[in-house]
Scaffold this motif. Structure first.
Motif, PDB file in Angstrom:
ATOM      1  N   SER A 133       0.828  -1.211   0.000  1.00 41.47           N
ATOM      2  CA  SER A 133       0.000   0.000   0.000  1.00 41.47           C
ATOM      3  C   SER A 133       0.863   1.261   0.000  1.00 41.47           C
ATOM      4  O   SER A 133       0.569   2.234  -0.704  1.00 41.47           O
ATOM      5  N   VAL A 134       1.937   1.230   0.791  1.00 43.97           N
ATOM      6  CA  VAL A 134       2.844   2.386   0.820  1.00 43.97           C
ATOM      7  C   VAL A 134       3.508   2.573  -0.538  1.00 43.97           C
ATOM      8  O   VAL A 134       3.678   3.700  -1.020  1.00 43.97           O
ATOM      9  N   GLY A 135       3.875   1.450  -1.169  1.00 40.61           N
ATOM     10  CA  GLY A 135       4.482   1.543  -2.497  1.00 40.61           C
ATOM     11  C   GLY A 135       3.516   2.081  -3.538  1.00 40.61           C
ATOM     12  O   GLY A 135       3.892   2.901  -4.388  1.00 40.61           O
ATOM     13  N   ILE A 136       2.266   1.630  -3.480  1.00 40.55           N
ATOM     14  CA  ILE A 136       1.256   2.134  -4.421  1.00 40.55           C
ATOM     15  C   ILE A 136       1.015   3.624  -4.197  1.00 40.55           C
ATOM     16  O   ILE A 136       0.848   4.401  -5.147  1.00 40.55           O
ATOM     17  N   ALA A 137       1.019   4.030  -2.924  1.00 41.49           N
ATOM     18  CA  ALA A 137       0.810   5.453  -2.621  1.00 41.49           C
ATOM     19  C   ALA A 137       1.939   6.311  -3.163  1.00 41.49           C
ATOM     20  O   ALA A 137       1.764   7.516  -3.370  1.00 41.49           O
ATOM     21  N   GLY A 138       3.102   5.695  -3.406  1.00 39.62           N
ATOM     22  CA  GLY A 138       4.219   6.440  -3.970  1.00 39.62           C
ATOM     23  C   GLY A 138       3.949   6.971  -5.360  1.00 39.62           C
ATOM     24  O   GLY A 138       4.672   7.852  -5.839  1.00 39.62           O
ATOM     25  N   ILE A 139       2.913   6.439  -6.020  1.00 41.80           N
ATOM     26  CA  ILE A 139       2.540   6.965  -7.335  1.00 41.80           C
ATOM     27  C   ILE A 139       2.138   8.436  -7.224  1.00 41.80           C
ATOM     28  O   ILE A 139       2.371   9.232  -8.133  1.00 41.80           O
ATOM     29  N   ILE A 183       4.062  11.339  -0.122  1.00 43.77           N
ATOM     30  CA  ILE A 183       2.943  10.538   0.385  1.00 43.77           C
ATOM     31  C   ILE A 183       3.460   9.268   1.046  1.00 43.77           C
ATOM     32  O   ILE A 183       3.040   8.898   2.153  1.00 43.77           O
ATOM     33  N   SER A 184       4.390   8.591   0.382  1.00 43.11           N
ATOM     34  CA  SER A 184       4.969   7.376   0.962  1.00 43.11           C
ATOM     35  C   SER A 184       5.706   7.677   2.260  1.00 43.11           C
ATOM     36  O   SER A 184       5.604   6.925   3.237  1.00 43.11           O
ATOM     37  N   LEU A 185       6.426   8.784   2.268  1.00 47.08           N
ATOM     38  CA  LEU A 185       7.160   9.155   3.476  1.00 47.08           C
ATOM     39  C   LEU A 185       6.205   9.506   4.615  1.00 47.08           C
ATOM     40  O   LEU A 185       6.452   9.147   5.773  1.00 47.08           O
TER      41      LEU A 185
END
Length: 208
Positions: A62-68, A73-75
């Motif tokens: 989920s964190v990786g997807i939010a990096g889009i 956002i990921s941080l």
């Protein structure tokens, strides 16, 4: 890794405090009570944390997807997860600080009693006051008991204060990185490097 630093090391530190830390002569009964209380709370939180991190793969995905949506956002999500994982340290700090300052305020009041002083709450000052013998005797007994218990509560307050300080330092680091990512002028820098002719003022020539 997070479990080791937030659970295991904290449990080892509490066990160390329960076993004559650095040769300090703490009150054994109060030390055992506080130590077992915090160990019990640590055990409960470790169970909760195990339930949460059983979905580690889903959380990372989920964190990786939010990096889009951007690295910030990921941080931010990583910082929130870290805050959640260290929530028990914040709670322990609050509990220890309440006990510590409660005991300190009582000691201060009893010290004023032994000096023959009483706080005037209306004028916010100390006024002289005549206490009777029973009040002085009872105040002396309670003051003596609390002054010997004070180092025991103090070491737990110091432990959780340092733990809380370490957590705050890490969170501040996350915030600084986040501010850097949001405020750093990437676009002008890229133009400056690759297309500096598009920046105003660089192609201006002085006529002499």
């Amino acid at each position: 890794m997070i479990k080791n630093y937030t659970i295991e090391y904290l449990r080892l530190a509490v066990d160390w405090l329960m076993d004559t830390p650095a040769g300090l002569k703490l009150n054994k009964e109060l030390d055992q009570f506080l130590g077992e209380l915090f160990l019990w709370l640590i055990q409960i939180w470790s169970i909760v944390l195990a339930k949460i991190f059983s979905y580690t793969n889903e959380i990372i995905y989920s964190v990786g997807i939010a990096g889009i949506l951007g690295a910030s956002i990921s941080l931010s999500l990583t910082n929130d997860l870290f805050s959640l994982a260290t929530l028990h340290i914040h709670i322990f700090y609050k509990v220890a600080s309440k006990i510590y300052y409660w005991q300190f305020s009582i000691l201060l009041s009893l010290f004023n009693l032994l000096r023959g002083k009483r706080r005037n709450t209306l004028r916010n000052r100390l006024d002289s006051f005549e206490y009777n013998l029973d009040q002085l005797l009872l105040g002396t007994i309670i003051f003596t008991l609390l002054i010997f218990l004070y180092p025991t509560t103090g070491v737990y307050y110091i432990l959780f204060s340092l733990s809380r300080l370490a957590v705050i330092c890490i969170q501040v680091t996350f915030d600084l990185i986040l501010v850097f990512l949001n405020q750093f002028p990437y676009f002008p820098l890229i133009i400056r490097i690759f297309h500096k002719e598009q920046l105003p003022g660089l192609n201006y020539k002085y006529n002499i």
